[in-house]
Design a protein around this motif. Sequence first.
Motif, PDB file in Angstrom:
ATOM      1  N   ASP A 151       0.818  -1.208   0.000  1.00 18.78           N
ATOM      2  CA  ASP A 151       0.000   0.000   0.000  1.00 18.78           C
ATOM      3  C   ASP A 151       0.856   1.263   0.000  1.00 18.78           C
ATOM      4  O   ASP A 151       0.506   2.268  -0.645  1.00 18.78           O
ATOM      5  N   ASP A 152       1.982   1.232   0.715  1.00 19.74           N
ATOM      6  CA  ASP A 152       2.867   2.392   0.721  1.00 19.74           C
ATOM      7  C   ASP A 152       3.508   2.599  -0.650  1.00 19.74           C
ATOM      8  O   ASP A 152       3.650   3.734  -1.119  1.00 19.74           O
ATOM      9  N   LEU A 153       3.915   1.516  -1.301  1.00 20.12           N
ATOM     10  CA  LEU A 153       4.462   1.622  -2.659  1.00 20.12           C
ATOM     11  C   LEU A 153       3.425   2.225  -3.600  1.00 20.12           C
ATOM     12  O   LEU A 153       3.730   3.136  -4.382  1.00 20.12           O
ATOM     13  N   LEU A 154       2.211   1.717  -3.526  1.00 19.07           N
ATOM     14  CA  LEU A 154       1.170   2.155  -4.446  1.00 19.07           C
ATOM     15  C   LEU A 154       0.821   3.628  -4.259  1.00 19.07           C
ATOM     16  O   LEU A 154       0.805   4.408  -5.225  1.00 19.07           O
ATOM     17  N   TRP A 155       0.577   4.014  -3.017  1.00 16.74           N
ATOM     18  CA  TRP A 155       0.156   5.386  -2.780  1.00 16.74           C
ATOM     19  C   TRP A 155       1.305   6.373  -2.965  1.00 16.74           C
ATOM     20  O   TRP A 155       1.089   7.518  -3.402  1.00 16.74           O
ATOM     21  N   SER A 156       2.499   5.952  -2.658  1.00 18.93           N
ATOM     22  CA  SER A 156       3.649   6.809  -2.931  1.00 18.93           C
ATOM     23  C   SER A 156       3.778   7.055  -4.433  1.00 18.93           C
ATOM     24  O   SER A 156       4.045   8.185  -4.880  1.00 18.93           O
ATOM     25  N   ALA A 157       3.582   6.009  -5.221  1.00 20.56           N
ATOM     26  CA  ALA A 157       3.632   6.163  -6.679  1.00 20.56           C
ATOM     27  C   ALA A 157       2.530   7.097  -7.160  1.00 20.56           C
ATOM     28  O   ALA A 157       2.756   7.950  -8.034  1.00 20.56           O
ATOM     29  N   ARG A 158       1.332   6.957  -6.620  1.00 23.78           N
ATOM     30  CA  ARG A 158       0.219   7.835  -7.017  1.00 23.78           C
ATOM     31  C   ARG A 158       0.531   9.297  -6.697  1.00 23.78           C
ATOM     32  O   ARG A 158       0.272  10.193  -7.507  1.00 23.78           O
ATOM     33  N   ALA A 159       1.072   9.534  -5.503  1.00 21.50           N
ATOM     34  CA  ALA A 159       1.394  10.914  -5.118  1.00 21.50           C
ATOM     35  C   ALA A 159       2.479  11.488  -6.023  1.00 21.50           C
ATOM     36  O   ALA A 159       2.411  12.656  -6.428  1.00 21.50           O
ATOM     37  N   ASN A 160       3.486  10.687  -6.333  1.00 19.35           N
ATOM     38  CA  ASN A 160       4.530  11.142  -7.249  1.00 19.35           C
ATOM     39  C   ASN A 160       3.953  11.463  -8.622  1.00 19.35           C
ATOM     40  O   ASN A 160       4.342  12.450  -9.248  1.00 19.35           O
ATOM     41  N   ALA A 161       3.030  10.634  -9.073  1.00 27.14           N
ATOM     42  CA  ALA A 161       2.417  10.873 -10.382  1.00 27.14           C
ATOM     43  C   ALA A 161       1.620  12.175 -10.380  1.00 27.14           C
ATOM     44  O   ALA A 161       1.700  12.969 -11.320  1.00 27.14           O
ATOM     45  N   GLU A 162       0.854  12.415  -9.327  1.00 26.16           N
ATOM     46  CA  GLU A 162       0.053  13.645  -9.259  1.00 26.16           C
ATOM     47  C   GLU A 162       0.936  14.876  -9.165  1.00 26.16           C
ATOM     48  O   GLU A 162       0.563  15.956  -9.633  1.00 26.16           O
ATOM     49  N   GLU A 163       2.103  14.710  -8.560  1.00 25.74           N
ATOM     50  CA  GLU A 163       3.025  15.848  -8.427  1.00 25.74           C
ATOM     51  C   GLU A 163       3.814  16.084  -9.716  1.00 25.74           C
ATOM     52  O   GLU A 163       4.530  17.075  -9.836  1.00 25.74           O
ATOM     53  N   GLY A 164       3.665  15.171 -10.678  1.00 25.73           N
ATOM     54  CA  GLY A 164       4.389  15.307 -11.936  1.00 25.73           C
ATOM     55  C   GLY A 164       5.721  14.593 -11.959  1.00 25.73           C
ATOM     56  O   GLY A 164       6.475  14.696 -12.933  1.00 25.73           O
ATOM     57  N   ARG A 165       6.054  13.831 -10.923  1.00 23.31           N
ATOM     58  CA  ARG A 165       7.303  13.074 -10.855  1.00 23.31           C
ATOM     59  C   ARG A 165       7.049  11.672 -11.422  1.00 23.31           C
ATOM     60  O   ARG A 165       7.014  10.671 -10.712  1.00 23.31           O
ATOM     61  N   ARG A 166       6.851  11.619 -12.721  1.00 24.37           N
ATOM     62  CA  ARG A 166       6.390  10.376 -13.348  1.00 24.37           C
ATOM     63  C   ARG A 166       7.468   9.301 -13.384  1.00 24.37           C
ATOM     64  O   ARG A 166       7.158   8.116 -13.319  1.00 24.37           O
ATOM     65  N   ASP A 167       8.723   9.697 -13.487  1.00 25.03           N
ATOM     66  CA  ASP A 167       9.789   8.692 -13.495  1.00 25.03           C
ATOM     67  C   ASP A 167       9.842   7.959 -12.155  1.00 25.03           C
ATOM     68  O   ASP A 167       9.981   6.730 -12.112  1.00 25.03           O
ATOM     69  N   ARG A 168       9.739   8.720 -11.069  1.00 29.10           N
ATOM     70  CA  ARG A 168       9.736   8.107  -9.748  1.00 29.10           C
ATOM     71  C   ARG A 168       8.485   7.242  -9.559  1.00 29.10           C
ATOM     72  O   ARG A 168       8.554   6.147  -8.998  1.00 29.10           O
ATOM     73  N   ALA A 169       7.353   7.738 -10.049  1.00 23.02           N
ATOM     74  CA  ALA A 169       6.120   6.960  -9.946  1.00 23.02           C
ATOM     75  C   ALA A 169       6.249   5.643 -10.701  1.00 23.02           C
ATOM     76  O   ALA A 169       5.844   4.578 -10.206  1.00 23.02           O
ATOM     77  N   ARG A 170       6.838   5.698 -11.896  1.00 23.91           N
ATOM     78  CA  ARG A 170       6.998   4.469 -12.674  1.00 23.91           C
ATOM     79  C   ARG A 170       7.991   3.519 -11.990  1.00 23.91           C
ATOM     80  O   ARG A 170       7.801   2.303 -11.981  1.00 23.91           O
ATOM     81  N   GLU A 171       9.040   4.077 -11.396  1.00 18.09           N
ATOM     82  CA  GLU A 171      10.015   3.244 -10.681  1.00 18.09           C
ATOM     83  C   GLU A 171       9.336   2.473  -9.542  1.00 18.09           C
ATOM     84  O   GLU A 171       9.558   1.262  -9.367  1.00 18.09           O
ATOM     85  N   LEU A 172       8.494   3.181  -8.784  1.00 14.48           N
ATOM     86  CA  LEU A 172       7.795   2.529  -7.681  1.00 14.48           C
ATOM     87  C   LEU A 172       6.780   1.510  -8.189  1.00 14.48           C
ATOM     88  O   LEU A 172       6.612   0.432  -7.606  1.00 14.48           O
ATOM     89  N   GLY A 173       6.099   1.845  -9.291  1.00 17.15           N
ATOM     90  CA  GLY A 173       5.144   0.912  -9.864  1.00 17.15           C
ATOM     91  C   GLY A 173       5.817  -0.355 -10.373  1.00 17.15           C
ATOM     92  O   GLY A 173       5.324  -1.471 -10.155  1.00 17.15           O
ATOM     93  N   ASP A 174       6.963  -0.198 -11.039  1.00 19.47           N
ATOM     94  CA  ASP A 174       7.711  -1.365 -11.520  1.00 19.47           C
ATOM     95  C   ASP A 174       8.201  -2.221 -10.346  1.00 19.47           C
ATOM     96  O   ASP A 174       8.176  -3.455 -10.418  1.00 19.47           O
ATOM     97  N   ARG A 175       8.628  -1.551  -9.291  1.00 17.47           N
ATOM     98  CA  ARG A 175       9.109  -2.283  -8.114  1.00 17.47           C
ATOM     99  C   ARG A 175       7.982  -3.094  -7.473  1.00 17.47           C
ATOM    100  O   ARG A 175       8.157  -4.263  -7.106  1.00 17.47           O
ATOM    101  N   MET A 176       6.808  -2.487  -7.371  1.00 13.63           N
ATOM    102  CA  MET A 176       5.680  -3.196  -6.786  1.00 13.63           C
ATOM    103  C   MET A 176       5.254  -4.360  -7.675  1.00 13.63           C
ATOM    104  O   MET A 176       4.934  -5.447  -7.184  1.00 13.63           O
ATOM    105  N   ALA A 177       5.245  -4.140  -8.987  1.00 18.10           N
ATOM    106  CA  ALA A 177       4.867  -5.215  -9.909  1.00 18.10           C
ATOM    107  C   ALA A 177       5.825  -6.389  -9.814  1.00 18.10           C
ATOM    108  O   ALA A 177       5.412  -7.550  -9.905  1.00 18.10           O
ATOM    109  N   ALA A 178       7.121  -6.101  -9.633  1.00 16.03           N
ATOM    110  CA  ALA A 178       8.106  -7.178  -9.511  1.00 16.03           C
ATOM    111  C   ALA A 178       7.960  -7.929  -8.198  1.00 16.03           C
ATOM    112  O   ALA A 178       8.087  -9.160  -8.150  1.00 16.03           O
TER     113      ALA A 178
END
Length: 880
Positions: A599-626
């Motif tokens: 849940d922390d990975l997911l919501w952290s990625a969402r917050a990064n995405a909303e802030e415009g930090r899409r690379d960080r959001a994608r990094e967290l999303g890829d990490r959670m998927a793995a």
Amino acid sequence: MLQRTRSSAPDRTPGAAPTAPPTWRPWTALALALLVMLPYVGGLGSSLVYDDRLLLGQQPWLGDAAGLWPMVSQTMWQGLGLELTESVGYWRPLFAALLWAGSMVSHQPWPHELLPLLAHAVGAVFARRLARRLGLREPFAFLAALLFGVHAVHVENLAWISAGAGVYSGALLVVTLERFAAWRAGGSRGVPWAVGCLFAAALLAKESAVAVLPMALAIDLCAGLPRPAARRQWIAPYLALGMGLALWIGLRTAVFGDPAGGLLRTFVDFGVDTSRTWLLRVEFVGGALGLLGWPAELVHTRAVYPERGWTHPAMVLPIALTVAAVLALVFLRRRGRGPAAAGLALTLAALAPLCVRPEGQGMFPLADRFLYQAALGAAVLAAAALARLPHRPAALAIGAAAALGLGVRGALRVPDWNDDRSFWSAEVALSPDVATPHWSLGRVELERYRQRRAPEPLIEAFVAFNRAQDIAQAAAAHEDVPFVSRDDVYQANLGVAWCLVFEAEVDGFNDFTTARELGERIVEAHPLRAAGWVVLAVAEIGERDLDAAEASLRRALELHADFAEAHHNLGQLLLQRGRFGEARRHFERALALRPDQPDDLLWSARANAEEGRRDRARELGDRMAALYPNDARPLVLLAVLDGRAGDRLEALDRLERAVALDPENGHAHAERGKVLLALGRREEALLALRRACEFGPDLFEPHYNLAALLLEDGLDELALPVLMQAYRLGVDPGLRARLLGELAVALPAGGDGDLALAAVDVRRGDFAAAEGWIERRLAARPDDPAALVVAAKVSRGLGRPAQALERLERAVELAPEDLAPRLELARFLEGEGDRPAAARAYREALARVPEAEGNQAAGAAALRAQLEVRAAELEAPESK
């Protein structure tokens, strides 16, 4: 006359036949090691249980090459956001270092399960050598080691990762005693510094290794080892042991900043008098002896009964066993039964340090895991008794049968430790009158509910927390029930509050009032505990009081800056309020405190995405998927990022895979509908949005989008319920105003829709909008009690208390047997400061709580308890 000359050879205790020094036999040692590991192999590959989730699941230094020093230099629970950290005196650096080493091998639990098992096997091998030095010949020395190794009291230490410190410390204790006995057998030459170093290492694994001191003395006094000729030879080993002890205390003093090295810290007070404290020591020794001899009842939560005295029937056996053990030791010592006397003396010596401060062992001082060292002495005693039987084959057969029975008993207990639900379910069955297993099982069921959102776990949680509350009430009435701590009461009430929050989310009424009231009572009773402020905040969010919720969450973080749950919930609130940067920082702090929590990975990625930090959001999303390949949520997140980047086909592919993984994921269907709309596939998009609304009833966007499409197609009747749900869920004032206009035209005036939407606006604090809906309802049905209750809330919210009281009294008059009008009247009167009238109203409401069955029974019981407490407090004299 011939005079007897003094021999230069050292004396031995009478009756102890000299034995040859034990030799290393690799195959014998290997066979013994395999046999003692066999009962516990079923625990390999199990999941994290109980404290493991904190110790391993939320420890940021595990798996980090630079984490060794922080792990060994801090206390066991430091940095994990626990509220009772300061009262716990656990510093076990050797255990921490081995946890760190295991994490460098794998992030899975198996290294932490395998290492203690190997250490236990080593301890059993040295137990055989020690048995030989105490006077047992083969094969009885082997039998003693086998009985020690397979004893069922070891299950808790070997199946529970958090208790692994007891295995490492216990194995080192056995090695220390064997080396001590070897030094004595070798003539007590010099100072055995190796013994002192081994003792220090055992203490660094766990403080219970202090038992080496009385156990070494027991060997000196009762075993048939050569007696030293000079006083300095008596003192020399204790000098080495004392140096090890002094080193350990010095290090602890530096860590805790406390001259006592944190050894006097405790987080439990049984609240009993001196007589009961001494009885507790006897109860512990007698109970331990009984368990070592007959381990039929293996229980983690073996509790103290504060109301029981010396004459209670349950105390007869522990007292008798304690007295019998002391008398037996005197008899064996006088008769010169070296191995048997040594075994019994070692057993009592191992228990002695635990009797100094029973409360130092925590809530359950009679737990199995404290008997690791005592099992060594019990095994030597049993083997020595069998060795004295005249028929050796029969003696060995009895010993083998005993070892088999002990091993099977332990193996049957091991599966209870495979996961949290199995463990706490077993503890509830074994200790039905102890509060802790009930509220702990309730927390497990709440976690299941969070993951599945199915009603059954929530019902089970309600039942468990209510049972814990019942036990606490019995303890408060001084009934003969196990000890209930203040924390038990706190956790039970906290659990009920969470159940009320989750019930309010799904019961169709979204009434968080009861949950909020209980949350307020919890923080009033425990203002310095952060978890209460968090549940209060979530209830305040449910009531749309976002300012109060933010204040509650910030208060929680003032109390415990490293409380991950508070950071996570505050991040969600700030994200909802559009403060993306702040939200991101709180989510990432939560993620640092409990690494890789999904849940922390997911919501952290969402917050990064909303802030415009899409690379960080994608990094967290890829990490959670793995890390969680069977979880659909990271695929949905990555699909959203793909869609924002304009790659709709890639987004659609991820969403198709997400729906295949989780066909009931509302977010996946909602995003799929948006992508299909963008691709011009309107019919498929409509179907996807319908699925999103079905599986995500709390999602605003798909309801809004589906309603818009249905209205475009002229399907107003189908669009109406979807519009109403979108209005309920809407946060943005502009969108809500637009929906309000559409609904005012579409809804039949005075219908149930007006009442429902008025209640929605009351909960979000928009009393002006609520007044519009409720006046339409009252114009059509002026004598509707439910509408009058909502209208009273509106009047009060708009600052018209007289009108609110008039409407509530009219509702009670129209529906005298209904609960809702009387409960709302009681709350209103309390808010106005009329305590006597409010108390009477609460009593009248209590009498009208319906008798519920099945799914509603636990909720009704919780409501009765809350109303009873509220009425009693209002009836009590007001404190000045």
